[in-house]
Design a protein around this motif. Structure first.
Motif, mmCIF file in Angstrom:
data_model
loop_
_atom_site.group_PDB
_atom_site.id
_atom_site.type_symbol
_atom_site.label_atom_id
_atom_site.label_comp_id
_atom_site.label_asym_id
_atom_site.label_seq_id
_atom_site.Cartn_x
_atom_site.Cartn_y
_atom_site.Cartn_z
ATOM 1 N N LYS A 1 0.714 -1.438 -0.102
ATOM 2 C CA LYS A 1 -0.099 0.064 -0.053
ATOM 3 C C LYS A 1 0.853 1.395 -0.081
ATOM 4 O O LYS A 1 0.661 2.143 -0.888
ATOM 5 C CB LYS A 1 -1.023 0.058 1.179
ATOM 6 N N SER A 2 1.979 1.389 0.727
ATOM 7 C CA SER A 2 2.604 2.459 0.880
ATOM 8 C C SER A 2 3.406 2.649 -0.630
ATOM 9 O O SER A 2 3.920 3.591 -0.750
ATOM 10 C CB SER A 2 3.633 2.247 1.980
ATOM 11 N N MET A 3 4.073 1.652 -0.994
ATOM 12 C CA MET A 3 4.338 1.517 -2.457
ATOM 13 C C MET A 3 3.709 1.923 -3.562
ATOM 14 O O MET A 3 3.941 2.045 -4.818
ATOM 15 C CB MET A 3 5.134 0.312 -2.906
ATOM 16 N N GLY A 4 2.229 1.822 -3.319
ATOM 17 C CA GLY A 4 1.439 2.183 -4.472
ATOM 18 C C GLY A 4 1.081 0.828 -5.262
ATOM 19 O O GLY A 4 0.547 0.818 -6.600
ATOM 20 N N GLN A 5 1.536 -0.124 -4.727
ATOM 21 C CA GLN A 5 1.289 -1.413 -5.575
ATOM 22 C C GLN A 5 0.262 -2.329 -5.159
ATOM 23 O O GLN A 5 0.193 -3.642 -5.602
ATOM 24 C CB GLN A 5 2.540 -2.246 -5.762
ATOM 25 N N LEU A 6 -0.625 -2.130 -4.252
ATOM 26 C CA LEU A 6 -1.601 -2.890 -3.943
ATOM 27 C C LEU A 6 -2.736 -3.061 -4.751
ATOM 28 O O LEU A 6 -3.375 -1.839 -5.424
ATOM 29 C CB LEU A 6 -2.189 -2.118 -2.569
ATOM 30 N N GLU A 7 -3.067 -4.279 -5.082
ATOM 31 C CA GLU A 7 -4.207 -4.594 -5.864
ATOM 32 C C GLU A 7 -5.636 -4.680 -5.271
ATOM 33 O O GLU A 7 -6.575 -4.179 -6.037
ATOM 34 C CB GLU A 7 -3.793 -5.616 -6.681
ATOM 35 N N LYS A 8 -5.464 -5.537 -4.510
ATOM 36 C CA LYS A 8 -7.021 -5.760 -3.700
ATOM 37 C C LYS A 8 -6.828 -5.260 -2.380
ATOM 38 O O LYS A 8 -6.440 -5.619 -1.349
ATOM 39 C CB LYS A 8 -6.979 -7.405 -3.543
ATOM 40 N N ALA A 9 -7.215 -3.950 -2.024
ATOM 41 C CA ALA A 9 -7.453 -3.414 -0.921
ATOM 42 C C ALA A 9 -8.261 -4.131 0.171
ATOM 43 O O ALA A 9 -8.366 -4.123 1.361
ATOM 44 C CB ALA A 9 -7.898 -1.981 -0.926
ATOM 45 N N SER A 10 -9.307 -4.792 -0.297
ATOM 46 C CA SER A 10 -10.259 -5.557 0.425
ATOM 47 C C SER A 10 -9.537 -6.783 1.007
ATOM 48 O O SER A 10 -10.141 -7.168 2.006
ATOM 49 C CB SER A 10 -11.543 -6.259 -0.778
ATOM 50 N N ARG A 11 -8.303 -7.111 0.855
ATOM 51 C CA ARG A 11 -7.647 -8.362 1.179
ATOM 52 C C ARG A 11 -7.366 -7.941 2.782
ATOM 53 O O ARG A 11 -7.063 -8.795 3.511
ATOM 54 C CB ARG A 11 -6.383 -8.601 0.754
ATOM 55 N N PHE A 12 -7.085 -6.639 3.125
ATOM 56 C CA PHE A 12 -6.833 -5.875 4.288
ATOM 57 C C PHE A 12 -7.926 -6.434 5.584
ATOM 58 O O PHE A 12 -7.559 -7.186 6.661
ATOM 59 C CB PHE A 12 -6.944 -4.488 4.431
ATOM 60 N N LYS A 13 -9.275 -6.347 5.075
ATOM 61 C CA LYS A 13 -10.354 -6.822 5.799
ATOM 62 C C LYS A 13 -10.352 -8.164 6.346
ATOM 63 O O LYS A 13 -10.550 -8.576 7.392
ATOM 64 C CB LYS A 13 -11.664 -6.287 5.319
ATOM 65 N N VAL A 14 -9.968 -8.938 5.118
ATOM 66 C CA VAL A 14 -10.244 -10.426 5.312
ATOM 67 C C VAL A 14 -8.908 -10.960 6.231
ATOM 68 O O VAL A 14 -9.319 -11.833 7.146
ATOM 69 C CB VAL A 14 -9.961 -10.997 3.795
ATOM 70 N N VAL A 15 -7.754 -10.289 5.982
ATOM 71 C CA VAL A 15 -6.631 -10.886 6.950
ATOM 72 C C VAL A 15 -6.845 -10.134 8.420
ATOM 73 O O VAL A 15 -6.637 -11.090 9.430
ATOM 74 C CB VAL A 15 -5.466 -10.317 6.338
ATOM 75 N N ARG A 16 -7.393 -9.084 8.518
ATOM 76 C CA ARG A 16 -7.671 -8.520 9.878
ATOM 77 C C ARG A 16 -8.704 -9.345 10.765
ATOM 78 O O ARG A 16 -8.566 -9.909 11.845
ATOM 79 C CB ARG A 16 -8.000 -7.329 9.878
ATOM 80 N N LYS A 17 -9.706 -9.840 10.024
ATOM 81 C CA LYS A 17 -10.616 -10.563 10.766
ATOM 82 C C LYS A 17 -10.019 -12.084 10.900
ATOM 83 O O LYS A 17 -10.495 -12.776 11.948
ATOM 84 C CB LYS A 17 -11.754 -10.739 9.690
ATOM 85 N N GLU A 18 -9.325 -12.660 9.947
ATOM 86 C CA GLU A 18 -8.755 -13.908 10.278
ATOM 87 C C GLU A 18 -7.842 -13.888 11.500
ATOM 88 O O GLU A 18 -7.841 -14.810 12.154
ATOM 89 C CB GLU A 18 -8.012 -14.429 8.817
ATOM 90 N N ILE A 19 -6.928 -12.789 11.625
ATOM 91 C CA ILE A 19 -6.257 -12.745 12.734
ATOM 92 C C ILE A 19 -7.147 -12.814 13.846
ATOM 93 O O ILE A 19 -6.667 -13.114 15.009
ATOM 94 C CB ILE A 19 -5.182 -11.654 12.629
ATOM 95 N N ALA A 20 -8.117 -11.982 14.216
ATOM 96 C CA ALA A 20 -8.762 -11.911 15.046
ATOM 97 C C ALA A 20 -9.496 -12.938 15.401
ATOM 98 O O ALA A 20 -9.551 -13.534 16.651
ATOM 99 C CB ALA A 20 -9.922 -10.792 14.936
ATOM 100 N N ARG A 21 -10.179 -13.877 14.522
ATOM 101 C CA ARG A 21 -10.645 -15.170 14.813
ATOM 102 C C ARG A 21 -9.343 -16.300 15.317
ATOM 103 O O ARG A 21 -9.960 -16.775 16.373
ATOM 104 C CB ARG A 21 -11.060 -15.885 13.359
ATOM 105 N N ILE A 22 -8.435 -16.424 14.641
ATOM 106 C CA ILE A 22 -7.450 -17.041 15.113
ATOM 107 C C ILE A 22 -7.136 -16.649 16.845
ATOM 108 O O ILE A 22 -6.771 -17.536 17.460
ATOM 109 C CB ILE A 22 -6.094 -17.134 14.482
ATOM 110 N N ASN A 23 -6.875 -15.478 17.008
ATOM 111 C CA ASN A 23 -6.670 -15.051 18.358
ATOM 112 C C ASN A 23 -7.829 -15.224 19.406
ATOM 113 O O ASN A 23 -7.395 -15.896 20.650
ATOM 114 C CB ASN A 23 -6.318 -13.658 18.596
ATOM 115 N N THR A 24 -8.845 -15.438 18.927
ATOM 116 C CA THR A 24 -10.035 -15.655 19.855
ATOM 117 C C THR A 24 -9.643 -17.404 20.107
ATOM 118 O O THR A 24 -9.916 -17.744 21.488
ATOM 119 C CB THR A 24 -11.389 -15.566 18.990
ATOM 120 N N PHE A 25 -9.565 -18.065 19.132
ATOM 121 C CA PHE A 25 -9.420 -19.662 19.436
ATOM 122 C C PHE A 25 -8.102 -19.836 20.428
ATOM 123 O O PHE A 25 -8.166 -20.894 21.037
ATOM 124 C CB PHE A 25 -9.410 -20.445 18.256
ATOM 125 N N LEU A 26 -7.220 -19.068 19.971
ATOM 126 C CA LEU A 26 -5.889 -19.204 20.652
ATOM 127 C C LEU A 26 -6.104 -19.058 22.281
ATOM 128 O O LEU A 26 -5.814 -19.794 23.222
ATOM 129 C CB LEU A 26 -4.898 -18.504 20.275
#
Length: 66
Positions: A32-57
Motif C-alpha cells: 500500500k505504501s509503495m502504491g502496488q496494492l491491487e486488492k485493498a479488500s484483502r486487508f479486511k479479510v486478513v484482519r478478521k482472520e487474525i482476530a478469529r485465530i486469536n480468539t481460538f488461541l
C-alpha cells in the motif's frame, strides 16, 4: 476459514497460522505504501482472520490452564 477448522487445530498450528497472516498483513501494508496494492479488500479479510485465530488461541489457552 470455517470455525470447525480452527477448533480442530492445535495451539502450535494456530500460532503458525497467526504468524503467516501477520506477515501477510505486513506485506499488504508495504504494498500500500509503495502504491502496488491491487486488492485493498484483502486487508479486511486478513484482519478478521487474525482476530478469529486469536480468539481460538485464547480459548484453548484458558482450557489448558483450568
Amino acid at each position: 476459514m470455517p470455525k470447525s477448522d480452527l477448533q480442530s487445530k492445535t495451539l502450535d498450528e494456530l500460532e503458525t497460522m497467526l504468524k503467516t497472516f501477520m506477515k501477510e498483513r505486513m506485506n499488504l501494508r508495504f504494498q500500500k505504501s509503495m502504491g502496488q496494492l491491487e486488492k485493498a479488500s484483502r486487508f479486511k479479510v486478513v484482519r478478521k482472520e487474525i482476530a478469529r485465530i486469536n480468539t481460538f488461541l485464547n480459548l484453548k489457552r484458558k482450557k489448558e490452564n483450568a
